[in-house]
Design an enzyme around this catalytic site. Structure first.
Site, PDB file in Angstrom:
ATOM      1  N   THR A  12      -6.315  -1.008   8.187  1.00 25.39           N
ATOM      2  CA  THR A  12      -5.958  -0.097   9.263  1.00 25.39           C
ATOM      3  C   THR A  12      -7.178   0.346  10.069  1.00 25.39           C
ATOM      4  N   ASP A  13      -6.932   0.728  11.319  1.00 29.90           N
ATOM      5  CA  ASP A  13      -8.027   1.270  12.140  1.00 29.90           C
ATOM      6  C   ASP A  13      -8.496   2.635  11.641  1.00 29.90           C
ATOM      7  N   GLU A  14      -7.690   3.270  10.776  1.00 33.45           N
ATOM      8  CA  GLU A  14      -8.044   4.620  10.322  1.00 33.45           C
ATOM      9  C   GLU A  14      -9.303   4.642   9.466  1.00 33.45           C
ATOM     10  N   TYR A  73      -5.479   8.788   2.376  1.00 33.39           N
ATOM     11  CA  TYR A  73      -4.945   7.456   2.683  1.00 33.39           C
ATOM     12  C   TYR A  73      -6.040   6.573   3.266  1.00 33.39           C
ATOM     13  N   SER A  74      -6.684   7.046   4.334  1.00 30.96           N
ATOM     14  CA  SER A  74      -7.651   6.163   4.996  1.00 30.96           C
ATOM     15  C   SER A  74      -8.881   5.929   4.125  1.00 30.96           C
ATOM     16  N   ALA A  75      -9.220   6.901   3.266  1.00 27.49           N
ATOM     17  CA  ALA A  75     -10.359   6.700   2.359  1.00 27.49           C
ATOM     18  C   ALA A  75     -10.046   5.605   1.341  1.00 27.49           C
ATOM     19  N   THR A  76      -8.787   5.556   0.869  1.00 25.56           N
ATOM     20  CA  THR A  76      -8.457   4.500  -0.104  1.00 25.56           C
ATOM     21  C   THR A  76      -8.349   3.136   0.581  1.00 25.56           C
ATOM     22  N   LYS A  77      -7.893   3.107   1.839  1.00 22.07           N
ATOM     23  CA  LYS A  77      -7.866   1.826   2.562  1.00 22.07           C
ATOM     24  C   LYS A  77      -9.303   1.357   2.826  1.00 22.07           C
ATOM     25  N   PHE A 120       6.357   8.673  12.498  1.00 26.69           N
ATOM     26  CA  PHE A 120       6.533   9.433  13.743  1.00 26.69           C
ATOM     27  C   PHE A 120       7.707   8.952  14.610  1.00 26.69           C
ATOM     28  N   LEU A 162       7.013  17.727  16.859  1.00 23.86           N
ATOM     29  CA  LEU A 162       5.674  17.310  17.300  1.00 23.86           C
ATOM     30  C   LEU A 162       4.629  18.143  16.562  1.00 23.86           C
ATOM     31  N   ASP A 167       0.575  21.615  12.326  1.00 20.79           N
ATOM     32  CA  ASP A 167      -0.260  20.421  12.509  1.00 20.79           C
ATOM     33  C   ASP A 167      -0.665  19.850  11.154  1.00 20.79           C
ATOM     34  N   ALA A 184       0.854  -1.193   0.000  1.00 21.57           N
ATOM     35  CA  ALA A 184       0.000   0.000   0.000  1.00 21.57           C
ATOM     36  C   ALA A 184       0.880   1.230   0.000  1.00 21.57           C
TER      37      ALA A 184
HETATM   38  P1  NAD Z   1       5.200   0.672   4.073  1.00 18.74           P
HETATM   39  O1  NAD Z   1       4.893   1.956   3.373  1.00 18.74           O
HETATM   40  O2  NAD Z   1       6.347   0.598   5.005  1.00 18.74           O
HETATM   41  O3  NAD Z   1       5.432  -0.482   2.971  1.00 18.74           O
HETATM   42  C1  NAD Z   1       4.621  -0.604   1.851  1.00 18.74           C
HETATM   43  C2  NAD Z   1       5.302  -1.587   0.890  1.00 18.74           C
HETATM   44  O4  NAD Z   1       4.426  -1.761  -0.251  1.00 18.74           O
HETATM   45  C3  NAD Z   1       6.643  -1.089   0.336  1.00 18.74           C
HETATM   46  O5  NAD Z   1       7.598  -2.115   0.345  1.00 18.74           O
HETATM   47  C4  NAD Z   1       6.304  -0.667  -1.086  1.00 18.74           C
HETATM   48  O6  NAD Z   1       7.415  -0.767  -1.979  1.00 18.74           O
HETATM   49  C5  NAD Z   1       5.189  -1.635  -1.438  1.00 18.74           C
HETATM   50  N1  NAD Z   1       4.314  -1.125  -2.498  1.00 18.74           N
HETATM   51  C6  NAD Z   1       3.741   0.100  -2.574  1.00 18.74           C
HETATM   52  N2  NAD Z   1       3.031   0.206  -3.714  1.00 18.74           N
HETATM   53  C7  NAD Z   1       3.126  -0.998  -4.345  1.00 18.74           C
HETATM   54  C8  NAD Z   1       2.596  -1.517  -5.553  1.00 18.74           C
HETATM   55  N3  NAD Z   1       1.810  -0.773  -6.340  1.00 18.74           N
HETATM   56  N4  NAD Z   1       2.887  -2.785  -5.885  1.00 18.74           N
HETATM   57  C9  NAD Z   1       3.688  -3.548  -5.089  1.00 18.74           C
HETATM   58  N5  NAD Z   1       4.235  -3.101  -3.949  1.00 18.74           N
HETATM   59  C10 NAD Z   1       3.949  -1.840  -3.572  1.00 18.74           C
HETATM   60  O7  NAD Z   1       3.849   0.246   4.775  1.00 18.74           O
HETATM   61  P2  NAD Z   1       3.617  -0.500   6.176  1.00 18.74           P
HETATM   62  O8  NAD Z   1       3.625   0.494   7.253  1.00 18.74           O
HETATM   63  O9  NAD Z   1       4.477  -1.685   6.226  1.00 18.74           O
HETATM   64  O10 NAD Z   1       2.102  -0.966   5.998  1.00 18.74           O
HETATM   65  C11 NAD Z   1       1.793  -2.227   5.390  1.00 18.74           C
HETATM   66  C12 NAD Z   1       0.290  -2.405   5.361  1.00 18.74           C
HETATM   67  O11 NAD Z   1      -0.213  -2.377   6.692  1.00 18.74           O
HETATM   68  C13 NAD Z   1      -0.464  -1.317   4.612  1.00 18.74           C
HETATM   69  O12 NAD Z   1      -1.511  -1.918   3.905  1.00 18.74           O
HETATM   70  C14 NAD Z   1      -0.995  -0.398   5.688  1.00 18.74           C
HETATM   71  O13 NAD Z   1      -2.180   0.236   5.284  1.00 18.74           O
HETATM   72  C15 NAD Z   1      -1.262  -1.399   6.797  1.00 18.74           C
HETATM   73  N6  NAD Z   1      -1.188  -0.886   8.191  1.00 18.74           N
HETATM   74  C16 NAD Z   1      -0.087  -0.182   8.600  1.00 18.74           C
HETATM   75  C17 NAD Z   1      -0.013   0.239   9.940  1.00 18.74           C
HETATM   76  C18 NAD Z   1       1.198   0.984  10.462  1.00 18.74           C
HETATM   77  O14 NAD Z   1       1.183   1.417  11.609  1.00 18.74           O
HETATM   78  N7  NAD Z   1       2.279   1.157   9.689  1.00 18.74           N
HETATM   79  C19 NAD Z   1      -1.066  -0.044  10.821  1.00 18.74           C
HETATM   80  C20 NAD Z   1      -2.183  -0.754  10.342  1.00 18.74           C
HETATM   81  C21 NAD Z   1      -2.226  -1.175   9.021  1.00 18.74           C
HETATM   82  O1  DAU Z   2      -3.457   3.674  12.791  1.00 19.83           O
HETATM   83  C1  DAU Z   2      -2.786   2.948  11.807  1.00 19.83           C
HETATM   84  C2  DAU Z   2      -2.021   3.883  10.905  1.00 19.83           C
HETATM   85  O2  DAU Z   2      -0.899   4.347  11.665  1.00 19.83           O
HETATM   86  C3  DAU Z   2      -1.546   3.215   9.613  1.00 19.83           C
HETATM   87  O3  DAU Z   2      -2.667   2.885   8.842  1.00 19.83           O
HETATM   88  C4  DAU Z   2      -0.625   4.139   8.811  1.00 19.83           C
HETATM   89  O4  DAU Z   2      -0.117   3.458   7.684  1.00 19.83           O
HETATM   90  C5  DAU Z   2       0.519   4.571   9.701  1.00 19.83           C
HETATM   91  O5  DAU Z   2       1.344   5.504   9.009  1.00 19.83           O
HETATM   92  C6  DAU Z   2      -0.027   5.216  10.983  1.00 19.83           C
HETATM   93  O6  DAU Z   2      -0.704   6.452  10.685  1.00 19.83           O
HETATM   94  P1  DAU Z   2      -0.464   7.786  11.570  1.00 19.83           P
HETATM   95  O7  DAU Z   2      -0.799   8.943  10.723  1.00 19.83           O
HETATM   96  O8  DAU Z   2      -1.102   7.653  12.896  1.00 19.83           O
HETATM   97  O9  DAU Z   2       1.146   7.631  11.787  1.00 19.83           O
HETATM   98  P2  DAU Z   2       2.349   8.671  11.744  1.00 19.83           P
HETATM   99  O10 DAU Z   2       3.564   7.903  12.128  1.00 19.83           O
HETATM  100  O11 DAU Z   2       2.400   9.431  10.467  1.00 19.83           O
HETATM  101  O12 DAU Z   2       1.976   9.683  12.903  1.00 19.83           O
HETATM  102  C7  DAU Z   2       1.659   9.248  14.223  1.00 19.83           C
HETATM  103  C8  DAU Z   2       1.187  10.466  15.007  1.00 19.83           C
HETATM  104  O13 DAU Z   2       2.315  11.344  15.208  1.00 19.83           O
HETATM  105  C9  DAU Z   2       0.149  11.298  14.284  1.00 19.83           C
HETATM  106  O14 DAU Z   2      -0.765  11.826  15.243  1.00 19.83           O
HETATM  107  C10 DAU Z   2       0.951  12.431  13.644  1.00 19.83           C
HETATM  108  C11 DAU Z   2       2.067  12.645  14.638  1.00 19.83           C
HETATM  109  N1  DAU Z   2       3.373  13.106  14.092  1.00 19.83           N
HETATM  110  C12 DAU Z   2       3.879  12.477  12.991  1.00 19.83           C
HETATM  111  C13 DAU Z   2       5.112  12.836  12.497  1.00 19.83           C
HETATM  112  C14 DAU Z   2       5.688  12.165  11.262  1.00 19.83           C
HETATM  113  C15 DAU Z   2       4.092  14.073  14.752  1.00 19.83           C
HETATM  114  O15 DAU Z   2       3.641  14.649  15.788  1.00 19.83           O
HETATM  115  N2  DAU Z   2       5.310  14.439  14.277  1.00 19.83           N
HETATM  116  C16 DAU Z   2       5.866  13.863  13.162  1.00 19.83           C
HETATM  117  O16 DAU Z   2       6.996  14.227  12.774  1.00 19.83           O
END
Ligand code: NAD
Ligand code: DAU
Length: 337
Positions: A120-122, A146-150, A186, A202, A268, A79
């Site tokens: 995702t929970d989003e 992002y969350s709309a496409t998920k 983050f 932050l 923000d 994704a």
């Molecule tokens: P990430 O961005 O670290 O990794 C995404 C991977 O997908 C990368 O290796 C990228 O090269 C690959 N990719 C992207 N577009 C592609 C395409 N068109 N074809 C093939 N590969 C492609 O993401 P992540 O944080 O590891 O998240 C993985 C999954 O888990 C996602 O679906 C995300 O929505 C979900 N998720 C993430 C979190 C989180 O906290 N990171 C929480 C809940 C759910």
């Molecule tokens: O809840 C699951 C989601 O968690 C996943 O679906 C997403 O793929 C993953 O990226 C994550 O989304 P968030 O937007 O919550 O994560 P992020 O790490 O971008 O940010 C976490 C929180 O920290 C958010 O409230 C924004 C804040 N933030 C983020 C960055 C990058 C900061 O305060 N400072 C920062 O520099």
């Protein structure tokens, strides 16, 4: 079992592949990954020679059809995953998260292959401070592109299950932390800032709450669902890890033996979700899953150590991630606290 793992060079996918090789040695793993800016082949170095790697796009219907025809199950992580990027340019999110998931669904439908969709929970939007946590019955209400496409991809999976009999499950997990996470996110952003002598950043006042889970706990839950989950069922994954962002930044500074107030407030995020929280009762009671990482500070300390020990893995990505934040107009602010 022959398993196709999409997005296996990303954060959660690479940890999943490593865990699978270690804990399920009978499974043959093929990774399909486009190696976008977020994918890193080096994340699979610890299992080099033990997995097949295919460099390709999940939206490539012919490639996906061929790969799916040779496996028993697909675990779909690939994704575009970063909210801030989706605000700057939503198109890759529509293409990969929606069209890419469509392409996989058509292939698993044709070849009658088991499918697990990682979401995702989003998709549920955000919560007020006193609201009950999300559960499997919560209505979809996404906030960002992002969350709309998920959310859209989840709905495709549900439709393909109901209308075409695809054997699919869905999991919606909260925020993951652990090794191999891209430095745009983050926790790694703040850790790698501090390793380089730069103050953490932050967003706004930092009152937003996230429900943190270690990536290994997430991936063990995915395995539990893959093995024992009910077809057509959605499972929420979370480990009761609610913390506000300011507390997390202060913990990271403390782990570096620095002043816990030594961070900057910056612009923000537009439409910033205020709070996520997961009720994982179904996963715990029906599938017997429990998290192994129960103390966030301990998991965080191990994660910090991993980034200290693996600078060659993240250093090449740091400057471009920071350039993207600067280009998006991130500047220091004085928030109302
Ligand atoms: P990430 O961005 O670290 O990794 C995404 C991977 O997908 C990368 O290796 C990228 O090269 C690959 N990719 C992207 N577009 C592609 C395409 N068109 N074809 C093939 N590969 C492609 O993401 P992540 O944080 O590891 O998240 C993985 C999954 O888990 C996602 O679906 C995300 O929505 C979900 N998720 C993430 C979190 C989180 O906290 N990171 C929480 C809940 C759910
Ligand atoms: O809840 C699951 C989601 O968690 C996943 O679906 C997403 O793929 C993953 O990226 C994550 O989304 P968030 O937007 O919550 O994560 P992020 O790490 O971008 O940010 C976490 C929180 O920290 C958010 O409230 C924004 C804040 N933030 C983020 C960055 C990058 C900061 O305060 N400072 C920062 O520099």
């Amino acid at each position: 079992m022959r398993l196709l793992v999409t997005g296996g060079a990303g954060f959660i996918g690479a940890n999943f592949v490593q865990q699978t090789v270690l804990e399920h040695p009978d499974v043959t793993v093929t990774v399909l990954d486009a190696l976008t800016y977020a994918g890193n082949r080096a994340s699979l170095d610890p299992v080099a020679g033990r997995v097949n790697f295919v460099h390709g796009d999940i939206a490539d219907l012919d490639l996906v059809d061929e790969l799916v025809s040779g496996v028993d199950a697909v675990v779909h992580f690939a994704a575009e995953s970063h909210n801030d990027n989706s605000l700057a340019d939503p198109w890759p999110f529509v293409q990969t998260n929606i069209v890419g998931t469509f392409s996989l669904l058509q292939a698993v439908r044709r070849h009658e292959v088991r499918f697990h969709h990682v979401s995702t929970d989003e998709v549920y939007g955000d919560l007020e401070p006193d609201d009950a946590a999300f559960d499997e019955t919560t209505a979809y209400n996404p906030s960002s592109p992002y969350s709309a496409t998920k959310a859209s991809s989840d709905l495709l999976v549900r439709a393909w299950t109901r209308s075409f009999g695809v054997r699919a499950t869905i999991s919606n997990c909260s925020n993951n932390y652990g090794p191999y996470q891209h430095v745009e996110k983050f926790i790694p952003r703040q850790i790698t800032n501090l390793i380089g002598g730069v103050r953490p950043r932050l967003y706004g006042a930092g009152h937003q709450v996230r429900d943190w889970i270690h990536v290994d706990d997430h991936n063990r839950a995915v395995w539990a669902i893959l093995e024992r989950g009910r077809i057509g069922q959605t499972y929420l994954i979370g480990a009761d890890g609610e913390l506000d962002n300011k507390s997390v930044v202060r913990m990271i500074l403390e782990a570096f033996d620095l002043d816990p107030d030594g961070f900057d407030h910056v612009t923000d995020r537009a439409g910033h979700d205020q709070r996520y929280a997961i009720d994982a009762t179904l996963l715990r009671t029906e599938l017997g899953w429990t998290p192994r990482y129960r103390d966030f500070r301990t998991g965080l300390a191990a994660t910090i150590q991993w980034y200290r020990d693996n600078e060659p893995w993240w250093r090449p990505y740091k400057a471009s991630a920071e350039r993207a934040y600067a280009a998006a107009g991130e500047t220091e602010i004085n928030p109302v606290l």
